[in-house]
Scaffold this motif. Structure first.
Motif, mmCIF file in Angstrom:
data_model
loop_
_atom_site.group_PDB
_atom_site.id
_atom_site.type_symbol
_atom_site.label_atom_id
_atom_site.label_comp_id
_atom_site.label_asym_id
_atom_site.label_seq_id
_atom_site.Cartn_x
_atom_site.Cartn_y
_atom_site.Cartn_z
ATOM 1 N N MET A 51 10.384 5.513 17.888
ATOM 2 C CA MET A 51 9.805 6.066 16.658
ATOM 3 C C MET A 51 10.811 6.018 15.513
ATOM 4 N N ASN A 52 12.034 6.396 15.777
ATOM 5 C CA ASN A 52 13.054 6.392 14.729
ATOM 6 C C ASN A 52 13.334 4.980 14.229
ATOM 7 N N ALA A 53 13.393 4.017 15.155
ATOM 8 C CA ALA A 53 13.664 2.634 14.765
ATOM 9 C C ALA A 53 12.548 2.094 13.880
ATOM 10 N N ILE A 54 11.306 2.396 14.237
ATOM 11 C CA ILE A 54 10.166 1.920 13.448
ATOM 12 C C ILE A 54 10.153 2.578 12.075
ATOM 13 N N MET A 55 10.428 3.879 12.030
ATOM 14 C CA MET A 55 10.411 4.576 10.756
ATOM 15 C C MET A 55 11.541 4.090 9.853
ATOM 16 N N ASN A 56 12.698 3.788 10.420
ATOM 17 C CA ASN A 56 13.789 3.238 9.618
ATOM 18 C C ASN A 56 13.392 1.897 9.020
ATOM 19 N N PHE A 57 12.713 1.087 9.808
ATOM 20 C CA PHE A 57 12.227 -0.210 9.332
ATOM 21 C C PHE A 57 11.234 -0.027 8.187
ATOM 22 N N LEU A 58 10.259 0.853 8.385
ATOM 23 C CA LEU A 58 9.242 1.068 7.357
ATOM 24 C C LEU A 58 9.839 1.669 6.097
ATOM 25 N N SER A 59 10.834 2.523 6.253
ATOM 26 C CA SER A 59 11.484 3.117 5.080
ATOM 27 C C SER A 59 12.186 2.071 4.261
ATOM 28 N N ARG A 60 12.880 1.139 4.934
ATOM 29 C CA ARG A 60 13.562 0.054 4.214
ATOM 30 C C ARG A 60 12.550 -0.814 3.481
ATOM 31 N N LYS A 61 11.420 -1.090 4.134
ATOM 32 C CA LYS A 61 10.402 -1.943 3.530
ATOM 33 C C LYS A 61 9.728 -1.270 2.334
ATOM 34 N N ALA A 62 9.667 0.048 2.385
ATOM 35 C CA ALA A 62 8.948 0.776 1.333
ATOM 36 C C ALA A 62 9.748 0.946 0.057
ATOM 37 N N LYS A 63 11.056 0.732 0.112
ATOM 38 C CA LYS A 63 11.894 0.954 -1.070
ATOM 39 C C LYS A 63 11.567 -0.045 -2.163
ATOM 40 N N LEU A 64 11.522 0.419 -3.389
ATOM 41 C CA LEU A 64 11.197 -0.447 -4.539
ATOM 42 C C LEU A 64 12.393 -1.257 -4.962
ATOM 43 N N LYS A 93 0.820 -1.206 0.000
ATOM 44 C CA LYS A 93 0.000 0.000 0.000
ATOM 45 C C LYS A 93 0.863 1.270 0.000
ATOM 46 N N LEU A 94 1.998 1.217 0.682
ATOM 47 C CA LEU A 94 2.918 2.350 0.641
ATOM 48 C C LEU A 94 3.493 2.544 -0.761
ATOM 49 N N LYS A 95 3.811 1.448 -1.436
ATOM 50 C CA LYS A 95 4.318 1.542 -2.809
ATOM 51 C C LYS A 95 3.269 2.140 -3.734
ATOM 52 N N LEU A 96 2.023 1.676 -3.585
ATOM 53 C CA LEU A 96 0.945 2.201 -4.424
ATOM 54 C C LEU A 96 0.755 3.699 -4.181
ATOM 55 N N TYR A 97 0.776 4.093 -2.919
ATOM 56 C CA TYR A 97 0.629 5.513 -2.591
ATOM 57 C C TYR A 97 1.742 6.330 -3.234
ATOM 58 N N ALA A 98 2.986 5.856 -3.067
ATOM 59 C CA ALA A 98 4.132 6.597 -3.589
ATOM 60 C C ALA A 98 4.071 6.737 -5.107
ATOM 61 N N LEU A 99 3.746 5.648 -5.777
ATOM 62 C CA LEU A 99 3.661 5.685 -7.240
ATOM 63 C C LEU A 99 2.527 6.588 -7.714
ATOM 64 N N TYR A 100 1.404 6.549 -6.989
ATOM 65 C CA TYR A 100 0.279 7.423 -7.341
ATOM 66 C C TYR A 100 0.686 8.893 -7.229
ATOM 67 N N GLN A 113 3.226 3.830 -15.227
ATOM 68 C CA GLN A 113 3.395 2.474 -15.736
ATOM 69 C C GLN A 113 3.668 1.489 -14.588
ATOM 70 N N ASN A 114 4.535 1.884 -13.665
ATOM 71 C CA ASN A 114 4.853 1.016 -12.529
ATOM 72 C C ASN A 114 3.628 0.767 -11.657
ATOM 73 N N TYR A 115 2.792 1.800 -11.517
ATOM 74 C CA TYR A 115 1.557 1.662 -10.744
ATOM 75 C C TYR A 115 0.636 0.644 -11.409
ATOM 76 N N VAL A 116 0.450 0.786 -12.703
ATOM 77 C CA VAL A 116 -0.414 -0.132 -13.454
ATOM 78 C C VAL A 116 0.119 -1.563 -13.375
ATOM 79 N N ASP A 117 1.431 -1.714 -13.525
ATOM 80 C CA ASP A 117 2.040 -3.052 -13.462
ATOM 81 C C ASP A 117 1.867 -3.684 -12.093
#
Length: 359
Positions: free
Chosen positions: A346-359, A27-34, A74-78
């Protein structure tokens, strides 16, 4: 050929029709691409560290850099196309008709040969415990406490026993913000651990692979722990800005001594199965090649013992410490509620989520 605007709009509509939640990472990837496809590169101010959801979205969008709008479209559609065409993942365990999987999304629960088996069933997430899974484990334990089985066993489906708390749980921030989230998580965790403290039957952990976080700390509340020799035991609380839970601040020093407990709970030392056994956290270790056969043969023999006698014997052993464990659980959860609102956490969680969100 690049996706057209119509393709993009069709994909946006398709997202609304998805039958299965794709998970926070997707869902984070979809948001970012949108956002990239409609507005271009991220140029809005970075949200504050305590605004978990918007910061995760900002991080996901900003990682796209200068990706052109048409490429993002295109990436969003794919991505949407891949979600729509992906088959439903099949469970690694095929429960029989009498194994009662109904009613659970994150578990497989079986009952046979005098044993109720509760299996963590999120193998693609390394059996990380989502909020739904916390709730379902409590329901499964309550049902097991009232059924006719002699023993209750927890184990994992797939390569992992359990990778601990699913950190994406922290992205579901209620209207009351981080403070309300921390309070509700405190209550959920306290009730969850209470189920293990009060469980009336012999409770066995069959640790089939790596165990992390709360799946490790809870082991001090089990009556026996059998592990594969490829299992590991890791409690990386300090690295995540958090503190011990599951009554481990009391049970671990009692089991292994204060120095070894500190090394594990404070400094995050990972133990092998052999080390965990030598320190008393694990009852016995088996070769992975024969693990399932040897453990279940033993447990089926134990389950033939009189069920009421097993309950009575466990109560005699555990009753003296039950009130102490309840008090420890309450104290740990109060401390964790504070830690969850800290900048470290908070910083540890955000670092984790940032790593997970990378394409």
């Amino acid at each position: 050929m690049r996706a057209s605007q119509k393709d993009f709009e069709d994909a946006m509509n398709q997202v609304k029709l998805l039958k299965k939640d794709p998970g926070n990472e997707v869902k984070l990837k979809l948001y970012a691409l949108y956002k990239q496809a409609t507005e271009g590169p991220c140029n809005v101010p970075k949200p504050g560290v305590f605004d978990l959801v918007n910061k995760a979205k900002w991080d996901a969008w900003s990682t796209l850099g200068n990706l052109p709008k048409d490429s993002a479209r295109q990436n969003y559609v794919d991505l949407v196309s891949s979600l729509s065409s992906s088959p439903e993942p099949s469970s690694q365990v095929e429960p029989r008709a009498d194994e009662k999987p109904a009613g659970y999304e994150t578990l497989v629960v079986t009952s046979e040969d005098g044993i109720t088996k509760i299996m963590f069933n999120r193998p693609t997430k390394k059996n990380a415990i989502s909020t739904r899974m916390y709730e379902e484990i409590m329901l499964a334990l309550k049902a097991a406490s009232e059924d006719k089985s002699a023993l209750t066993v927890l184990t994992g489906i797939g390569d992992y026993y359990c990778s601990g708390n699913d950190l994406t749980n922290f992205t579901d921030i209620p209207p009351g913000g981080v403070e309300e989230k921390a309070k509700s998580s405190h209550i959920l965790l306290r009730n969850f651990v209470q189920c293990f403290i009060d469980f009336p039957k012999p409770l066995i952990a069959v640790v089939n692979g790596p165990a992390v976080g709360i799946s490790v700390t809870l082991l001090g509340l089990f009556d026996a722990v059998y592990a594969s020799d490829r299992a590991t035991f890791h409690t990386p609380f300090s690295a995540l800005g958090q503190s011990p839970e599951g009554c481990s601040s009391y049970t671990f020093p009692k089991i292994m001594g204060s120095a070894k407990a500190t090394e594990m709970l404070v400094f995050g030392k990972k133990l092998t199965a052999g080390e965990a056994c030598a320190q008393g956290l694990v009852t016995e270790v088996f070769p992975d090649s024969t693990f399932q056969r040897e453990v279940w043969t033993r447990l089926k023999a134990y389950a033939k013992l009189p069920a009421n006698t097993l309950r009575v014997s466990k109560n005699i052993i555990r009753s003296r410490e039950r009130e102490k464990l309840r008090a420890v659980n309450a104290e740990e959860c109060i401390t964790l509620e504070e830690r969850w609102q800290s900048e470290d956490c908070m910083n540890a969680i955000m670092n984790f989520l940032s790593r997970k969100a990378k394409l």
